[in-house]
Scaffold this active site. Structure first.
Site, mmCIF file in Angstrom:
data_model
loop_
_atom_site.group_PDB
_atom_site.id
_atom_site.type_symbol
_atom_site.label_atom_id
_atom_site.label_comp_id
_atom_site.label_asym_id
_atom_site.label_seq_id
_atom_site.Cartn_x
_atom_site.Cartn_y
_atom_site.Cartn_z
ATOM 1 N N ASP A 124 0.859 -1.180 0.000
ATOM 2 C CA ASP A 124 0.000 0.000 0.000
ATOM 3 C C ASP A 124 0.898 1.234 0.000
ATOM 4 O O ASP A 124 1.887 1.279 0.731
ATOM 5 C CB ASP A 124 -0.882 -0.006 1.262
ATOM 6 C CG ASP A 124 -2.308 0.419 0.955
ATOM 7 O OD1 ASP A 124 -2.471 1.524 0.430
ATOM 8 O OD2 ASP A 124 -3.233 -0.353 1.259
ATOM 9 N N ASP A 149 -3.197 4.697 -2.400
ATOM 10 C CA ASP A 149 -4.315 5.218 -1.615
ATOM 11 C C ASP A 149 -4.774 6.587 -2.150
ATOM 12 O O ASP A 149 -3.940 7.493 -2.315
ATOM 13 C CB ASP A 149 -3.814 5.366 -0.169
ATOM 14 C CG ASP A 149 -4.913 5.592 0.833
ATOM 15 O OD1 ASP A 149 -5.684 4.656 1.071
ATOM 16 O OD2 ASP A 149 -4.988 6.712 1.392
ATOM 17 N N GLU A 189 -6.283 3.943 -6.211
ATOM 18 C CA GLU A 189 -7.615 4.092 -5.614
ATOM 19 C C GLU A 189 -8.143 5.477 -5.992
ATOM 20 O O GLU A 189 -7.484 6.486 -5.719
ATOM 21 C CB GLU A 189 -7.541 3.959 -4.097
ATOM 22 C CG GLU A 189 -8.932 3.938 -3.467
ATOM 23 C CD GLU A 189 -8.962 4.305 -1.996
ATOM 24 O OE1 GLU A 189 -9.892 3.884 -1.302
ATOM 25 O OE2 GLU A 189 -8.054 5.041 -1.541
ATOM 26 N N HIS A 221 -11.123 -3.426 2.750
ATOM 27 C CA HIS A 221 -11.151 -3.112 4.185
ATOM 28 C C HIS A 221 -12.044 -1.921 4.502
ATOM 29 O O HIS A 221 -12.210 -1.585 5.677
ATOM 30 C CB HIS A 221 -9.723 -2.857 4.668
ATOM 31 C CG HIS A 221 -9.121 -1.643 3.998
ATOM 32 N ND1 HIS A 221 -8.792 -1.624 2.656
ATOM 33 C CD2 HIS A 221 -8.828 -0.415 4.470
ATOM 34 C CE1 HIS A 221 -8.319 -0.433 2.343
ATOM 35 N NE2 HIS A 221 -8.332 0.322 3.425
ATOM 36 N N ASP A 222 -12.570 -1.245 3.484
ATOM 37 C CA ASP A 222 -13.427 -0.081 3.711
ATOM 38 C C ASP A 222 -14.902 -0.374 3.442
ATOM 39 O O ASP A 222 -15.738 0.527 3.587
ATOM 40 C CB ASP A 222 -13.024 1.070 2.767
ATOM 41 C CG ASP A 222 -11.653 1.633 3.075
ATOM 42 O OD1 ASP A 222 -11.231 1.571 4.241
ATOM 43 O OD2 ASP A 222 -11.008 2.129 2.135
HETATM 44 C C1 NOJ Z 1 -8.509 5.010 1.669
HETATM 45 C C2 NOJ Z 1 -8.211 3.823 2.510
HETATM 46 O O1 NOJ Z 1 -8.623 2.662 1.858
HETATM 47 C C3 NOJ Z 1 -8.894 4.042 3.836
HETATM 48 O O2 NOJ Z 1 -8.860 2.904 4.648
HETATM 49 C C4 NOJ Z 1 -8.247 5.215 4.508
HETATM 50 O O3 NOJ Z 1 -8.957 5.518 5.693
HETATM 51 C C5 NOJ Z 1 -8.231 6.452 3.619
HETATM 52 N N1 NOJ Z 1 -7.893 6.172 2.260
HETATM 53 C C6 NOJ Z 1 -7.228 7.433 4.127
HETATM 54 O O4 NOJ Z 1 -5.929 6.944 3.939
#
Ligand code: NOJ
Length: 588
Positions: free
Chosen positions: A115, A223, A281, A354-355
């Site tokens: 990451d 990210d 992302e 994970h989100d």
């Molecule tokens: C996206 C990530 O997937 C998430 O988990 C994170 O809280 C935010 N970006 C900030 O880094």
């Protein structure tokens, strides 16, 4: 559990083919280290825990692991707040453990994608500590600092440089008395945004990336990488339900985004032999923009994570609602991305990370059709054009967690939203909690369910977050050796991608685009045609066979044992999913 397949052989030790764009035929597995496996009994997952369980991942036929952040971090956002990009947080282990992980993965033919969190650092990173100390420090302009709004005293309510809200509730600005200025934090105040327009920032990041690649990692998941270029005027955004402005139009595709990523391409990847997997992302991106990033001739990234299908079940208060997406909406969105990225761009395919809440609870029916809905959704995703991602536990059909109280949650986004919605905005706590139960990121973060043992076999100690009570029946030990399990079904889907060039390269064409619950499409490569049909509903669905392309069809894979090989049925049962090949022999 049930499941039937025809001619897809079981997972095999898989080495990703060498050479450029090997990632087009790859399947990626995401590990969220805090929640994967705890080897040292402190209740938190770690690198040695991952090493101990690599065969679980390799056994699925996985080519690549994306590892969520393991760098040094105060863990305000579980590692997405990094205080040292070049060391491992003691919670997770050491650099030597990471080197061992790389060796153990490469021995199994798997690659490691790290990451890369470079829109922001932690406020405990030495760059920010120096930057905040004085407007004349060495790193003074490495972050986005602005004076208070004219007419307001420093730190006064309303003095923030603009009206943007943070993704984690409240204003996106925090006042720093030592500088008499505010810094921008799109996420928590402990995650200050870097100023990518500063060439020293870019050089430091590119140097760090090069050192990781030299160490042996095989790519990066980047990210919120589309947020790194902000409109320097930082204009106010449209006010939303929280009372703050939505700044995304001013930072989600800023003026220099392509310049910055082209420079990264030149400085990090261009001079290296072989191709690396790069996935950006990109919340709030469109197919048109994604194509510019992933165009095989002119793009700067292998693929992006887009969010359109994840945003379909939001409501007036953003994602925090029990709303469900409809099948026509999901189908329209996913197929639009398939068609618009076409053969020039490249998709990444995901239901979970994970989100996000667990897919079988969110889009499936985890109560009445757990196996069938988990496997039907997997089939719909994995047969599309792009690189599929499997999030830890998805291959077991892990579900959302029935936490009873806000005290059970650990996620900063969730806890801040609850406080903001209930305390500041006076919303009904029961309604807020219902939205949290449906959509909190903690649904994805409960410990991996390895067995029916204490703490689901994740740890010998009380885990940092509660285990889902359904681990007694829903766990890896009950599934890995059972070909009729969800794990067994994922193995067959992944093998199908490795064995059928049309799954990787075929053209996509949508079928039955008016059907209320069936998602169907074909993938065609030369004379090879595959057809995927799935009923994404707990009620049976009637199929109009005259609306389907002519056969003869041979069954390749199905998630029901009563599938009548080689016949396209007139009725698809609840969550019935089938994959056919036109003509030829099925080998069934
Ligand atoms: C996206 C990530 O997937 C998430 O988990 C994170 O809280 C935010 N970006 C900030 O880094």
């Amino acid at each position: 559990m049930n499941g039937a397949d025809a001619d897809v052989s079981p997972a095999r030790p898989h080495a990703a083919p060498p050479g450029a764009e090997w990632w087009r035929s790859a399947v990626v597995y995401q590990v969220y280290p805090r929640s994967f496996a705890d080897s040292n009994g402190d209740g938190v997952g770690d690198l040695r825990g991952i090493i101990e369980h690599l065969d679980h991942i390799a056994g699925l036929g996985i080519d690549v692991i994306w590892l969520s952040p393991v760098y040094r971090s105060p863990q305000d956002d579980n590692g997405y707040d990094i205080s040292d990009y070049e060391d491992i947080d003691p919670t997770f282990g050491t650099l030597a453990d990471l080197d061992d992980l790389i060796v153990a993965m490469h021995e199994r033919g798997m690659k490691l994608v790290m990451d890369l969190v470079v829109n922001h650092t932690s406020d405990e990173h030495p760059w920010f500590i120096d930057s905040a100390a004085s407007p004349t420090s060495e790193h003074a302009d490495w972050y986005i600092w602005r004076d208070p709004k004219p007419g307001f005293g420093p730190g006064e309510p309303g003095a923030e440089p603009n009206n943007w809200g943070s993704f984690f509730s409240g204003s996106a600005w925090r006042f720093e008395p030592r500088r008499g200025q505010y810094y921008l934090h799109l996420f928590s105040p402990k995650q200050p945004d870097l100023d990518w327009d500063n060439p020293h920032v870019r050089a430091a990041i590119f140097g760090m990336m090069n050192r990781w690649l030299d160490r042996g990692v095989d790519g990066f998941r980047m990210d919120v990488i589309n947020f790194i270029s902000k409109d320097p005027d930082l204009p106010d955004g449209e006010v939303v339900s929280t009372g703050f402005g939505d700044g995304t139009p001013h930072f989600a595709y800023g003026p220099r985004i392509h310049d910055h990523l082209s420079e990264m391409q030149r400085e990090v990847f261009a001079h290296r032999p072989g191709a690396y997997l790069t996935v950006g992302e990109m919340p709030s991106t469109t197919p048109e923009r994604a194509l510019r990033f992933t165009d095989s001739e002119t793009g700067q990234l292998a693929m992006v994570f887009q969010f359109e299908h994840m945003d379909l079940d939001g409501g007036p208060d953003g994602k925090w609602t029990e709303n469900r997406a409809t099948v026509p909406d999901l189908r329209a969105s996913l197929s639009r991305w398939q068609l618009e990225l076409g053969s020039r761009g490249w998709n990444s395919l995901y239901w979970n990370n994970h989100d996000q809440p667990r897919v079988v609870s969110r889009f499936g029916d985890d109560e009445h059709h757990w196996f069938a809905s988990a496997t039907a959704l997997a089939t719909v995703l994995h047969l599309q054009r792009g690189t599929p991602y499997v999030y830890q536990g998805e291959e077991l059909g892990m579900t959302n967690v029935p936490f009873e109280s806000i005290d059970d949650y650990r996620d900063i986004e969730t806890l801040n939203h609850y406080a903001d919605a209930v305390t500041r905005r006076g919303l009904d706590p029961a309604v807020v909690l219902a939205g949290i139960r449906a959509k909190s990121r903690d649904n994805a973060r409960t410990p991996m369910q390895w067995s029916a043992a204490d703490h689901a076999g994740f740890s010998s100690a009380e885990p940092w977050i509660g285990v889902n009570p359904n681990h007694l029946a829903l766990n890896a030990a009950a599934q890995v050796d059972d070909p009729a399990s969800i794990y067994g079904y994922y193995r067959r889907l992944i093998a199908l991608r490795h064995e059928e060039p049309s799954v990787v390269h075929g053209d996509f064409a949508l079928l039955l685009d008016e059907h209320p619950t069936v998602f169907g499409y074909t993938r065609s490569l030369g004379d090879e045609v595959l057809m995927m049909l799935a009923n994404l509903s707990s009620d049976a669905a009637t199929l109009d066979s005259s609306a389907l392309p002519p056969g003869p069809w041979r069954l390749l894979l199905a998630n029901t044992t009563d599938a009548d090989v080689d016949t396209v049925p007139a009725i698809l049962g609840p969550w019935d999913a089938r994959v056919f090949r036109r003509g030829g022999t099925s080998g069934a």
